[in-house]
Design a protein around this motif. Structure first.
Motif, short mmCIF file in Angstrom:
data_model
loop_
_atom_site.label_atom_id
_atom_site.label_comp_id
_atom_site.label_asym_id
_atom_site.label_seq_id
_atom_site.Cartn_x
_atom_site.Cartn_y
_atom_site.Cartn_z
N MET A 268 -145.37 26.92 -7.05
CA MET A 268 -146.62 27.50 -6.56
C MET A 268 -147.77 26.93 -7.38
O MET A 268 -147.71 26.89 -8.60
N ARG A 269 -148.79 26.46 -6.70
CA ARG A 269 -149.97 25.96 -7.38
C ARG A 269 -151.18 26.57 -6.70
O ARG A 269 -151.12 26.96 -5.52
N PRO A 270 -152.28 26.65 -7.40
CA PRO A 270 -153.46 27.27 -6.79
C PRO A 270 -153.94 26.46 -5.59
O PRO A 270 -153.87 25.23 -5.58
N ALA A 271 -154.39 27.17 -4.59
CA ALA A 271 -154.87 26.51 -3.38
C ALA A 271 -156.20 25.82 -3.65
O ALA A 271 -157.05 26.34 -4.36
N ARG A 272 -156.34 24.64 -3.09
CA ARG A 272 -157.61 23.91 -3.24
C ARG A 272 -158.59 24.41 -2.20
O ARG A 272 -158.21 24.82 -1.10
N LYS A 273 -159.86 24.36 -2.55
CA LYS A 273 -160.91 24.73 -1.60
C LYS A 273 -161.20 23.55 -0.69
O LYS A 273 -161.04 22.39 -1.09
N PRO A 274 -161.64 23.81 0.52
CA PRO A 274 -161.99 22.71 1.43
C PRO A 274 -163.18 21.92 0.86
O PRO A 274 -164.10 22.49 0.28
N SER A 275 -163.15 20.62 1.06
CA SER A 275 -164.23 19.78 0.55
C SER A 275 -165.47 19.95 1.43
O SER A 275 -165.37 20.28 2.61
N PRO A 276 -166.65 19.74 0.86
CA PRO A 276 -167.88 19.80 1.66
C PRO A 276 -167.88 18.81 2.83
O PRO A 276 -168.43 19.09 3.89
N ARG A 277 -167.23 17.67 2.61
CA ARG A 277 -167.17 16.68 3.68
C ARG A 277 -166.35 17.20 4.87
O ARG A 277 -166.73 17.00 6.03
N LEU A 278 -165.22 17.85 4.59
CA LEU A 278 -164.40 18.43 5.65
C LEU A 278 -165.17 19.55 6.36
O LEU A 278 -165.16 19.64 7.59
N LEU A 279 -165.84 20.40 5.59
CA LEU A 279 -166.62 21.49 6.18
C LEU A 279 -167.74 20.95 7.07
O LEU A 279 -167.97 21.46 8.18
N ALA A 280 -168.42 19.89 6.61
CA ALA A 280 -169.51 19.32 7.40
C ALA A 280 -168.98 18.69 8.68
O ALA A 280 -169.65 18.75 9.73
N GLY A 281 -167.81 18.11 8.62
CA GLY A 281 -167.23 17.50 9.82
C GLY A 281 -166.76 18.52 10.84
O GLY A 281 -166.83 18.28 12.05
N LEU A 282 -166.28 19.66 10.37
CA LEU A 282 -165.76 20.68 11.28
C LEU A 282 -166.81 21.67 11.77
O LEU A 282 -166.62 22.33 12.79
N TYR A 283 -167.92 21.79 11.03
CA TYR A 283 -168.91 22.82 11.36
C TYR A 283 -169.48 22.72 12.79
O TYR A 283 -169.58 23.75 13.47
N PRO A 284 -169.84 21.54 13.29
CA PRO A 284 -170.36 21.52 14.67
C PRO A 284 -169.37 22.06 15.70
O PRO A 284 -169.76 22.74 16.65
N PHE A 285 -168.09 21.80 15.47
CA PHE A 285 -167.08 22.31 16.40
C PHE A 285 -166.89 23.82 16.24
O PHE A 285 -166.74 24.54 17.24
N GLY A 286 -166.91 24.30 15.00
CA GLY A 286 -166.78 25.73 14.76
C GLY A 286 -167.97 26.51 15.31
O GLY A 286 -167.80 27.57 15.92
N ALA A 287 -169.18 25.98 15.10
CA ALA A 287 -170.37 26.66 15.59
C ALA A 287 -170.39 26.67 17.12
O ALA A 287 -170.74 27.68 17.74
#
Length: 82
Positions: A7-26
């Motif tokens: 078990m290792r701590p979960a990584r947070k999503p990168s800002p680049r991934l968030l920026a790429g997915l945000y238009p689709f999520g919105a």
């Protein structure tokens, strides 16, 4: 347990991934809000205009995108472990 990955701590999503997915999520959340408001008219609630639904999608899309990006990061980590 034997055979279980460490078990290792979960990584947070990168800002680049968030920026790429945000238009689709919105966009998805805007559509969901619009169609939910149309279903709400059966209960006597007012329907949202497409512009109101799009504005709401911009707001509600941020946490939805973060949650989905976290899911993508977990899938990427799982794929790296194989």
């Amino acid at each position: 347990m034997a055979g279980q990955p460490a078990m290792r701590p979960a990584r947070k999503p990168s800002p680049r991934l968030l920026a790429g997915l945000y238009p689709f999520g919105a966009g998805a959340m805007g559509l969901n809000l619009f169609f939910a408001s149309l279903i709400g008219t059966w209960l006597g609630w007012p329907a949202l205009s497409p512009w109101q639904a799009a504005a709401g999608g911009l707001v509600v899309g941020a946490p939805a995108t973060y949650a989905f990006a976290g899911h993508i990061v977990r899938l990427m980590e799982q794929a790296e472990d194989r």
